[in-house]
Design an enzyme around this catalytic site. Structure first.
Site, PDB file in Angstrom:
ATOM      1  N   SER A 183     -77.903 -29.552 113.453  1.00  0.00           N
ATOM      2  CA  SER A 183     -78.487 -30.802 112.681  1.00  0.00           C
ATOM      3  C   SER A 183     -79.787 -30.584 112.735  1.00  0.00           C
ATOM      4  O   SER A 183     -80.627 -31.372 111.953  1.00  0.00           O
ATOM      5  CB  SER A 183     -77.896 -31.918 113.293  1.00  0.00           C
ATOM      6  OG  SER A 183     -76.795 -31.816 113.072  1.00  0.00           O
ATOM      7  N   LYS A 224     -81.863 -30.859 109.398  1.00  0.00           N
ATOM      8  CA  LYS A 224     -81.773 -32.049 108.590  1.00  0.00           C
ATOM      9  C   LYS A 224     -82.651 -32.113 108.250  1.00  0.00           C
ATOM     10  O   LYS A 224     -83.382 -33.515 107.042  1.00  0.00           O
ATOM     11  CB  LYS A 224     -81.328 -32.886 109.173  1.00  0.00           C
ATOM     12  CG  LYS A 224     -80.036 -32.450 108.842  1.00  0.00           C
ATOM     13  CD  LYS A 224     -78.431 -33.252 109.665  1.00  0.00           C
ATOM     14  CE  LYS A 224     -77.058 -32.376 108.994  1.00  0.00           C
ATOM     15  NZ  LYS A 224     -76.503 -32.880 110.077  1.00  0.00           N
ATOM     16  N   TYR A 270     -76.092 -25.757 102.218  1.00  0.00           N
ATOM     17  CA  TYR A 270     -76.560 -26.966 103.889  1.00  0.00           C
ATOM     18  C   TYR A 270     -76.197 -25.751 104.773  1.00  0.00           C
ATOM     19  O   TYR A 270     -76.954 -25.593 106.039  1.00  0.00           O
ATOM     20  CB  TYR A 270     -76.026 -27.985 103.497  1.00  0.00           C
ATOM     21  CG  TYR A 270     -74.972 -27.954 104.729  1.00  0.00           C
ATOM     22  CD1 TYR A 270     -76.567 -29.323 105.559  1.00  0.00           C
ATOM     23  CD2 TYR A 270     -74.001 -28.301 105.383  1.00  0.00           C
ATOM     24  CE1 TYR A 270     -75.803 -29.728 106.900  1.00  0.00           C
ATOM     25  CE2 TYR A 270     -73.634 -28.513 106.812  1.00  0.00           C
ATOM     26  CZ  TYR A 270     -74.221 -29.517 107.453  1.00  0.00           C
ATOM     27  OH  TYR A 270     -74.800 -30.667 108.786  1.00  0.00           O
ATOM     28  N   TYR A 293     -77.871 -38.672 115.905  1.00  0.00           N
ATOM     29  CA  TYR A 293     -75.635 -39.503 115.186  1.00  0.00           C
ATOM     30  C   TYR A 293     -75.580 -40.813 115.956  1.00  0.00           C
ATOM     31  O   TYR A 293     -76.546 -41.721 116.102  1.00  0.00           O
ATOM     32  CB  TYR A 293     -74.816 -38.804 115.897  1.00  0.00           C
ATOM     33  CG  TYR A 293     -75.251 -37.222 115.622  1.00  0.00           C
ATOM     34  CD1 TYR A 293     -75.626 -36.653 114.595  1.00  0.00           C
ATOM     35  CD2 TYR A 293     -75.938 -36.242 117.120  1.00  0.00           C
ATOM     36  CE1 TYR A 293     -75.936 -35.104 114.567  1.00  0.00           C
ATOM     37  CE2 TYR A 293     -76.227 -35.130 116.870  1.00  0.00           C
ATOM     38  CZ  TYR A 293     -76.220 -34.207 115.613  1.00  0.00           C
ATOM     39  OH  TYR A 293     -76.842 -33.416 115.935  1.00  0.00           O
ATOM     40  N   VAL A 308     -76.665 -28.735 117.278  1.00  0.00           N
ATOM     41  CA  VAL A 308     -75.276 -28.412 117.982  1.00  0.00           C
ATOM     42  C   VAL A 308     -74.721 -27.506 118.682  1.00  0.00           C
ATOM     43  O   VAL A 308     -74.700 -26.822 119.575  1.00  0.00           O
ATOM     44  CB  VAL A 308     -73.858 -28.667 117.104  1.00  0.00           C
ATOM     45  CG1 VAL A 308     -73.627 -30.437 117.216  1.00  0.00           C
ATOM     46  CG2 VAL A 308     -73.526 -27.753 116.504  1.00  0.00           C
TER      47      VAL A 308
HETATM   48  N1  GLN Z   1     -73.582 -27.302 110.646  1.00  0.00           N
HETATM   49  C1  GLN Z   1     -73.157 -28.112 111.684  1.00  0.00           C
HETATM   50  C2  GLN Z   1     -72.093 -28.825 111.042  1.00  0.00           C
HETATM   51  O1  GLN Z   1     -72.356 -29.074 110.002  1.00  0.00           O
HETATM   52  C3  GLN Z   1     -74.097 -29.268 112.093  1.00  0.00           C
HETATM   53  C4  GLN Z   1     -73.536 -29.990 113.430  1.00  0.00           C
HETATM   54  C5  GLN Z   1     -74.320 -30.405 113.543  1.00  0.00           C
HETATM   55  O2  GLN Z   1     -75.893 -29.679 115.465  1.00  0.00           O
HETATM   56  N2  GLN Z   1     -74.250 -31.775 114.267  1.00  0.00           N
HETATM   57  O3  GLN Z   1     -70.755 -29.577 111.591  1.00  0.00           O
END
Ligand code: GLN
Length: 309
Positions: A58, A61, A185, A237, A255
């Site tokens: 993530s 992003k 993505y 989050y 993650v």
């Molecule tokens: N690639 C992961 C997903 O889309 C990224 C999620 C994350 O790092 N929170 O679920």
């Protein structure tokens, strides 16, 4: 003092889990730990496995939002994605159906980031991904690539992300096809970086778009400002509010266990002024944040008074 914070955090018993919902991430060693701090003069502190490469997940992003804003202009990007926190898990679908016209709330959650992936410059998945790896390279000074094993592992199990992409497409928040946006993505999530690369990225943001040892800004001040505000309000989050209050630094987690931080002004040992900080430890909590990473940042912020508040 930072040495003893590192020692405490590194030697603490493990809690949390590996991000095994992405099968390839279940193989990471629990014991990996790295931290890096770099300031605007290039002074650097490194601890642990700082050369180990892990996938951005993530954290990508932040980079994709910047590249899309640079390409289309911030206003055009904001027509397709808002800048409001959700208080929901990163992969939540619920608001796409109940919120007005299904506009994704922010680019730091999956829904917003899948929209942003579809807005990147280029006419193919490859060229859109390259626009982001090239941009990251300008900031870190080295080449970056996609970890194909992690990408394959994730695309094969991307049931929720595919559902999100379909909702976005149905409501006209996706350019191109669902497959293209999803592949872009997930490849962005699979770009590999080291903890040192991430710290340099944090410094770049603190410098409002000026990479270390360069004298030309790569992005507008406004884009840097929006990126940092998004990190502070949405970067962790559904614990973003709590960490804004307790740590008080713009941060973005992934993650795989990395956390990117940008410090506007502070002093840690002989480092001072604008700083980038990054930490990596792959065991994550149920929200998706690195357990030891957040513990380290909490202790660091408390001791060196790094909170902006
Ligand atoms: N690639 C992961 C997903 O889309 C990224 C999620 C994350 O790092 N929170 O679920």
């Amino acid at each position: 003092m930072i040495q003893s914070i590192i020692k405490n955090v590194k030697n603490a018993p493990h809690s949390g889990h590996l991000a095994s919902y992405i099968p390839a991430l279940a193989n990471q060693s629990k014991d990996l730990f790295a931290a890096c701090l770099v300031d605007e003069r290039g002074e650097i502190l490194t601890f642990g496995d700082v050369d180990y490469l892990f996938t951005l997940q993530s954290i990508s992003k932040v980079m994709s939002f910047i590249v899309a804003a640079d390409h289309l202009g911030l206003d055009r990007v904001l027509e397709k994605v808002d800048v409001e926190p959700t208080g929901d898990p990163f992969n939540s679908i619920v608001r796409l159906e109940v919120a007005e016209k299904g506009k994704p709330f922010n680019p730091m959650i999956n829904a917003g980031a899948i929209t942003v992936a579809s807005l990147l410059p280029g006419d193919s998945v490859e060229s859109r991904v390259k626009s982001v790896t090239d941009f990251i390279s300008k900031v870190t000074g080295r080449q970056h690539s996609v970890n194909q094993e992690v990408y394959q592992s994730e695309i094969e199990t991307a049931y929720r992300n595919r559902a999100i992409a379909n909702y976005l497409k149905a409501n006209d928040y996706l350019i191109g096809t669902v497959d293209e946006a999803l592949e872009t993505y997930l490849q962005l999530c699979s770009i590999e970086v080291s903890t040192v690369d991430l710290a340099k990225f944090g410094l770049f943001l603190a410098n409002d778009g000026l990479p270390l040892n360069e004298n030309t800004k790569l992005i507008t001040r406004k884009t840097a400002q929006f990126s940092k505000a998004l990190m502070m309000t949405c970067g962790l989050y559904n614990t973003s509010g709590k960490y804004a209050a307790t740590i008080g630094i713009p941060m973005k987690s992934g993650v795989s266990g990395g956390v990117l931080c940008t410090v506007q002004d502070g002093q840690v040992e002989h480092l001072k002024g604008h700083m980038g900080i990054a930490v990596f430890s792959p065991m994550i909590d149920e929200i998706g944040n690195s357990v030891k990473g957040m513990d380290f940042l909490q202790q660091l912020s408390d001791y060196y008074k790094l909170s902006v508040f």
